[in-house]
Design an enzyme around this catalytic site. Sequence first.
Site, PDB file in Angstrom:
ATOM      1  N   ASP A  67      10.367  19.620  -1.749  1.00  0.00           N
ATOM      2  CA  ASP A  67       9.697  19.902  -3.003  1.00  0.00           C
ATOM      3  C   ASP A  67       8.242  20.285  -2.723  1.00  0.00           C
ATOM      4  OD1 ASP A  67       8.955  19.540  -5.982  1.00  0.00           O
ATOM      5  OD2 ASP A  67      11.057  18.935  -5.953  1.00  0.00           O
ATOM      6  N   SER A  85      15.891  19.768 -12.747  1.00  0.00           N
ATOM      7  CA  SER A  85      15.233  19.301 -11.534  1.00  0.00           C
ATOM      8  C   SER A  85      14.897  17.825 -11.598  1.00  0.00           C
ATOM      9  CB  SER A  85      13.961  20.099 -11.270  1.00  0.00           C
ATOM     10  OG  SER A  85      13.013  19.883 -12.283  1.00  0.00           O
ATOM     11  N   HIS A  88       5.220  18.104  -8.950  1.00  0.00           N
ATOM     12  CA  HIS A  88       6.674  18.081  -9.134  1.00  0.00           C
ATOM     13  C   HIS A  88       7.351  17.144  -8.142  1.00  0.00           C
ATOM     14  CE1 HIS A  88      10.796  19.941  -9.259  1.00  0.00           C
ATOM     15  NE2 HIS A  88      10.492  20.076 -10.529  1.00  0.00           N
TER      16      HIS A  88
END
Length: 627
Positions: free
Chosen positions: A131, A388, A169
């Site tokens: 990520d 996600s 994220h």
Amino acid sequence: MYSFRKTLALAVLAFAPALLAQNSNSGKISPDTSRSGNVDVIVRYANAPTAQQIVLQAGGVQNRDLHSINAGAFTVPGSSLDALAADPSIAHISPDRQVRGMLEFANPAVNANVAFAHGYDGTGIGVAVLDSGVNLPVDLNASNGSYSRVIYNESFVVGIGDTKDKYGHGTHVAGIVAGDAALSSNSWNTVTFRGIAPNSNIINLKVLDQNGLGTDSTVIAAIERAVALKNQYNIRVMNISLGRPVTESYASDPLCQAVEFAWKNGITVVVAAGNYGRYNGVSNFGYGTITAPGNDPFVITVGAMNDESTANRSDDRITSYSSKGPTALDHVVKPDIVAPGNRVASLADQSNLLYRTSSALGQLFLNSYYGDPGSGYSTDYFRLSGTSVAAPIVSGAAALLLQQDATLTPDQVKARLMLTASKSFPATSSVTDSSTGITYTSAYDIFTIGAGYLDVWAALNNTDRAGGIALSPTAVIDSTGTVHLADTISNSALSAVWGSSAVWGSSAVWGSSAVWGSSVLTPTSAVWGSSAVWGSSAVWGSSAVWGSSAVWGSSAVWGSSAVWGSSTSVFSDSAVWGSSAVWGSSAVWGSSAVWGSSAVWGSSAVWGSSAVWGSSAVWGSGQLMGE
């Protein structure tokens, strides 16, 4: 036979030869590869030493070795590609495509709180998070606070050695997997934000930059590192919450081949399905919008549910934005499973891009919400939405299964999660976007919910061990317009679920109704139901789903309000996603008012030759969209 008959012109069967003809003009080059200027490509080798030398002699510069797929990442003159492809030492050339990163209620919604109460917390299991990097908040420390459970850090982003998460994220995803709620477990806290496997270890493999962007080659390099470190850190699970358009078959796509490499080396790979379930630009109602590498039949592809901000899972519904199958080009049945993915709370860092932009999107919440002292918004936690954030919930579940039984293979983990997933759903549900007034209706079919809604405690209480492979099946159409589920390996029609070579045999345990449930298979074992349910010509349009190059339309389709309403953010707030849902009743199921004569698939919808995925203008130049 597991099939159903729908009207479909025989002309669509010509699409596959058309694809071969399209590719033959360029030899072994992916059709979305640019010939202008210098281009970044991934070259797969038939003969590695010779191929490398030929690329370098053509003016190429090698950027990275990708041994897992017998390939290299190069920058080459676009004008040289056709000549390179003609050389027998080169097997295939693809663009080095860009990628972008796409629990207080989520935890009980999947019964993970029950698992935690019985001692299942992921202890000893390493989860590789590919990520935007992972910061080191208190919630990712050991229970005594003496060390961080982020036990390995490496950046694969070119020119960025820093492994910290400046986008926001990756840390959020890591918290969903492994956060232990240290910052929300004080005596004054009224709400606790705990991850699914709160004592598992995180392997931080940074593949996205501060804007959430990366490339295929960075992700592939990180996958290779995870495999290399597997035994050292007991990496048994890999979470990939990113995606991009499907522009070639998974069999030749370098990113898909890399996730298969990890899977075959004993790592359970969990991937987000994509957030394009609202796309209806070609009357496809979001079908055919699964992103890569979620289109690969090996991996566990996860769609997103809305837990309705309650601990009771009975009111949970599929999100309108969760991408639906079947996959473009290969028509693999996806997603495999669904999990909470709407406004999921997890770790934050107020310096990160997503946190700084979330105040305008309603993703922040006050300290008082969970009993923290002081005024203002929490800087420890915030909410994100999308597949996600659904994927790491399944990754955490996989870690719990592997803590319980370390001998499980990736196929056995996938099969058990799918078998034990809840099959109880309404026929349809609807949600109205308050910013646009558009109502989105979702049907709970095999291409929307897969095998069902994750149930962690049910999976931990199941002892069935799948004996074969657990490739997701393929939907195949015959000359009469009948659609069958087929074994992805042999592409043969099945008399059971996937066939004798697969996990999904004819036994009572692994039979079709056991895995998929009666809500997606009719009493006659059709994939989507009889014509009485779907209408005489409702689902399979004449050139809709079975085309040669998929579903993504032009950039006009993906404009600021076309799909997502007024917000351009993937992680839009409840106003954009319409959490004030108007849930449809079973009375509307299958009626002509809902589906119409060409409502779902349309004449050029999901299977059209270039209808849904279209040109790279949708994503930017080859850009991988966020989840």
